[in-house]
Design an enzyme around this catalytic site. Structure first.
Site, PDB file in Angstrom:
ATOM      1  CB  SER A  74      -1.818  -3.237   1.141  1.00  0.00           C
ATOM      2  OG  SER A  74      -0.871  -3.960   1.963  1.00  0.00           O
ATOM      3  CG  HIS A 100      -0.201  -6.740   5.008  1.00  0.00           C
ATOM      4  ND1 HIS A 100      -0.204  -6.140   6.481  1.00  0.00           N
ATOM      5  CD2 HIS A 100       0.284  -5.430   4.424  1.00  0.00           C
ATOM      6  CE1 HIS A 100       0.075  -4.865   6.560  1.00  0.00           C
ATOM      7  NE2 HIS A 100       0.542  -4.652   5.305  1.00  0.00           N
ATOM      8  CG  ASN A 138      -5.022   4.012   9.146  1.00  0.00           C
ATOM      9  OD1 ASN A 138      -5.334   4.840   8.345  1.00  0.00           O
ATOM     10  ND2 ASN A 138      -3.796   3.742   9.468  1.00  0.00           N
ATOM     11  CD  GLN A 142      -7.095  -0.529   7.441  1.00  0.00           C
ATOM     12  OE1 GLN A 142      -8.032  -1.321   7.827  1.00  0.00           O
ATOM     13  NE2 GLN A 142      -5.980  -0.735   7.809  1.00  0.00           N
ATOM     14  CB  THR A 186      12.160 -10.494 -10.796  1.00  0.00           C
ATOM     15  OG1 THR A 186      13.216  -9.955 -11.834  1.00  0.00           O
ATOM     16  CG2 THR A 186      11.514 -11.752 -11.371  1.00  0.00           C
ATOM     17  N   GLY A 210       0.741  -1.242   0.124  1.00  0.00           N
ATOM     18  CA  GLY A 210      -0.110  -0.069   0.133  1.00  0.00           C
ATOM     19  C   GLY A 210       1.035   1.357   0.280  1.00  0.00           C
ATOM     20  CB  SER A 211       4.084   2.270   1.755  1.00  0.00           C
ATOM     21  OG  SER A 211       3.442   1.781   2.913  1.00  0.00           O
ATOM     22  CB  CYS A 226       2.660   3.404  11.067  1.00  0.00           C
ATOM     23  SG  CYS A 226       1.778   2.595   9.953  1.00  0.00           S
TER      24      CYS A 226
END
Ligand SMILES: *Cc1c(COP(=O)(O)O)cnc(C)c1O
Length: 394
Positions: free
Chosen positions: A198, A200, A150, A178, A236, A69-70, A323
């Site tokens: 993202s 995860h 989030n 989110q 890759t 996501g970042s 974070c």
């Protein structure tokens, strides 16, 4: 253990693990190689792209795989900024409670000469579309508003904001990290130009995500190198991670309505239980929020101590975003909705997972109530509050 920190990360689903294993064991070739073994990996990559596109109502070629996501946020903002600069438009509209991947990129762009307007998100943590419209100027090149926050889980009026941006000819980016896999997101209907996601956060692996860019929106690349991802993201491809992300998203999407109904019931039971604790308050709108998100402030306590004592009881929770934990500053999100420092310090985020039960929720309520009462019993701030030397805020 009760894992109630799904906004920080989620457990990988069996389908995602299986997809990852298959790619690692069978399709470990380089997707850029011309022989069949490489082309099998290439095919897995393109299948994943099609699966993801189908879930969000997009075209496969509009999906760009990233490291998460970042990176997607950075690339979305930098792409729109580069285009704006070319056209002499160097103003960006965003909000005060974005993820740091957006806020810190905006700060970097400001140092490069862009001007940024951060909109108020009000007490309920919801952006007002008319205020977005009022903030757009002649030189605005981008509006960036997150789909769901989030920390406090509030869902934004994305479709309305997107319609305003379209009318005014301004690009619209949403950090949907989110939201994707949890609430309906449709790139075609929601008037979005750029979207970040993202894996995860929806039971896929860490270190992989995607940026969706509407056809015709030019992307700037952050990483120079080979011609992967149509020359917009060298390196890759993470084929096992990407295949697992597609499997996780497909499953999350298929079960979305069922999961959301269960989570909403559990969320509301948890909110009702925690509201019984004196001098506490829910952060963010009660209705307009992610199905699994609960975020409270408790007056007279320290969020960090609360987390440690909950950990002793087998509860994984957070005081805000992973974070910012470890830093002494209160959450910028809680400050943005108007919580004062003292109150913002006593925050707790419980983000539920789909397997949560009523029994778990009741255990969470009992544990939080006991730990808050215990911490208040020796809190100097609480003593001042109860002795009337300081006014209660909540
Ligand atoms: C987790 C998160 C991110 C960052 O995603 P990563 O894949 O961890 O880089 C960005 N925005 C929001 C809203 C998030 O919750």
């Amino acid at each position: 253990m009760i894992y109630a920190d799904n906004a920080a990360t989620t457990k990988m689903s069996d389908a995602a693990i299986q997809a990852m294993l298959t790619q690692m064991q069978k399709n470990w070739g380089n997707p850029s190689s011309l022989y069949a073994h490489g082309q099998d990996a290439k095919e897995a990559l393109e299948t994943a792209r099609e699966q993801i596109a189908a879930v969000i109502g997009a075209q496969p070629r509009e999906i760009l795989f990233t490291s998460g996501g970042s990176e997607a946020d950075n690339q979305a903002l930098r792409s729109a900024a580069a285009l704006g600069k070319k056209r002499g438009k160097m103003h960006i509209v965003s909000t005060a409670f974005e993820h740091h991947a957006v806020l810190h990129t905006l700060a970097a762009l400001q140092r490069e000469g862009f001007s940024v307007t951060l909109l108020d998100v009000h007490e309920n943590g919801v952006v007002v579309p008319a205020e977005v419209e009022a903030a757009i100027r002649e030189d605005t090149c981008l509006v960036s508003v997150m789909f769901a926050n989030n920390e406090i889980g509030t869902i934004q009026p994305i479709r309305e904001i997107g319609a305003i941006c379209r009318k005014r000819g301004v690009l619209f980016h949403t950090d949907a990290v989110q939201a994707i896999g949890h609430v309906p997101v449709n790139t075609a209907e929601d008037n979005i130009d750029l979207l970040s996601a993202s894996a995860h956060k929806f039971h896929g692996p860490k270190g992989v995500g995607f940026l969706w860019a509407k056809r015709g929106v030019p992307l700037a690349s952050l990483i120079e190198g080979g011609a992967q991802e149509r020359g917009k993201r060298a390196g890759t491809e993470n084929v096992p991670g990407i295949a697992a992300m597609a499997a996780a998203l497909t499953e999350a999407n298929a079960k979305m309505a069922e999961n959301a109904a269960h989570l909403t019931a559990m969320r509301d039971r948890l909110i009702a239980g925690l509201q019984e604790i004196p001098h506490s308050a829910l952060n963010g709108d009660a209705r307009n929020r992610l199905p699994g998100n609960v975020n409270f402030c408790f007056e007279g306590i320290e969020g960090e101590s609360l987390l440690l004592l909950l950990d002793d009881r087998g509860i994984c929770a957070s005081s805000g975003s992973a974070c910012t934990s470890g830093s002494l500053d209160p959450s910028h999100v809680l400050l943005a909705i108007g919580r004062v420092h003292d109150v913002a310090h006593g925050s707790l985020r419980l983000s539920l997972g789909e397997d949560i039960t009523e029994g778990d929720v009741d255990y969470l309520v009992r544990s939080v109530r006991e730990v808050v009462t215990y911490l208040r019993s020796f809190s100097p701030i609480w003593r001042d509050l109860t002795a009337g030397r300081k006014p209660f805020i909540l």
